[in-house]
Design an enzyme around this catalytic site. Structure first.
Site, PDB file in Angstrom:
ATOM      1  CB  SER A  21      -0.950  -0.050   1.204  1.00  0.00           C
ATOM      2  OG  SER A  21      -1.943   0.939   1.109  1.00  0.00           O
ATOM      3  CG  HIS A  63      -5.533  -2.331  -0.112  1.00  0.00           C
ATOM      4  ND1 HIS A  63      -4.897  -1.790  -1.205  1.00  0.00           N
ATOM      5  CD2 HIS A  63      -5.004  -1.703   0.968  1.00  0.00           C
ATOM      6  CE1 HIS A  63      -4.029  -0.877  -0.813  1.00  0.00           C
ATOM      7  NE2 HIS A  63      -4.083  -0.806   0.507  1.00  0.00           N
ATOM      8  CG  ASP A  85      -6.966  -2.313  -3.735  1.00  0.00           C
ATOM      9  OD1 ASP A  85      -7.545  -1.595  -2.901  1.00  0.00           O
ATOM     10  OD2 ASP A  85      -5.739  -2.521  -3.705  1.00  0.00           O
TER      11      ASP A  85
END
Length: 309
Positions: free
Chosen positions: A123, A286, A257
């Protein structure tokens, strides 16, 4: 597995390792590779334990796997005489740019000059890695970067970005207040409520301690404020750094996502047709560390093995 709170950039920081500890250096014989995971937000290293354990199990025995948490995302235990800098030092210690410097400081302090560094970013950790590559000294150490569900462009306009900016930010003070109230409960009640919430959300009980760390009011406040900065700062994708280090990059996008829509993957491949980027075919979330840590660990470890000499 070893864990400790280390001082990095003046902040007690949670570090967890599988294999050799960060202060032990490289093994005398064998591979000179080190795998370092840079977390997402929340940056609580314990959420990544299952992930790094799976990776370690598939790599050569002398290759350690480390994960470094975000500054201020884990409060030191009460039995340790450690104090955290106050939030009044936000720009210096806890901001998005401070988190970037925090990771660079860790690498410069603990990764030996002759190591072959493999960076895994999850991320916002992917955005940090792209910016770490701008440091020529560190870039020379890096063999490969593995960017998972990379939040590297236009966060605020995504589905989850809209939810965060329009809803979460408006109730942020209420969430912090709830976290303060939670602190006054007996420990057994804290565990009970955490277990119930985890059960409802399908989160394995092995993450109960990490969830306890998450609901600290100081931590909640820093996580939300950092995420707000991510919405404000991360706009255009840095195509220049991607082009420059394309041979060092491997990206993995989710197909469901809310932070990195499929369109971002398609745009990336359109601009960088030769870039090694994949679109998930398995429906991994995610926040894969909560339910798909073993599956993602196997997938990433296999790619790492392809890049170990």
């Amino acid at each position: 597995m070893q864990r400790a709170m280390l001082q990095i950039n003046g902040i007690p920081t949670q570090v967890i390792t599988e294999g050799r500890w960060v202060e032990e250096g490289l093994a005398e014989y064998g591979k000179k590779d080190i795998v370092l995971v840079i977390t997402g937000n929340p940056g609580i290293a314990e959420f990544y334990e299952g992930f790094i354990k799976t990776i370690k199990s598939r790599l050569p025995s002398e290759v350690p796997v480390w994960v470094v948490g975000n500054a201020g995302h884990v409060q030191p235990p009460n039995n340790l005489a450690i104090t955290m800098p106050s939030n009044s030092t936000w720009n210096e210690h806890y901001s998005l740019m401070a988190q970037l410097e925090h990771k660079k400081d860790f690498i410069k302090k603990y990764v030996p000059d002759d190591a072959r560094l493999h960076l895994i970013g999850h991320s916002i950790g992917s955005w940090m890695i792209l910016n770490i590559l701008k440091d020529d000294i560190i870039a020379k150490k890096i063999t490969k970067c593995y960017l998972l569900f990379p939040t590297i462009e236009h966060l605020a306009t995504t589905t989850n970005g809209w939810i965060f900016t329009k809803i979460i930010l408006r109730i942020a003070s209420f969430l912090v207040l709830i976290a303060w109230t939670f602190q006054f409960l007996p420990h057994v009640l804290k565990i009970f409520f955490i277990s119930m919430i985890a059960l409802l959300k399908g989160v394995p009980s092995k993450y109960n301690n990490a969830l306890l760390q998450l609901v600290n009011p100081h931590v909640i406040e820093r996580i939300i404020k950092m995420a707000k900065e991510e919405m404000e700062i991360i706009k255009e994708r840095d195509d220049d750094i991607i082009s420059k280090y394309a041979d060092k990059l491997w990206l993995y996008y989710g197909n469901c996502d809310g932070w990195t829509p499929v369109k971002y993957y398609e745009d990336l491949k359109s601009k960088h047709s030769d870039l090694n980027a994949e679109l998930c075919k398995h429906g991994y979330d995610h926040s894969f560390v909560l339910q798909y840590d073993k599956e993602m660990g196997k997938l990433v470890a296999d790619v790492i093995n392809d890049n170990i000499l």
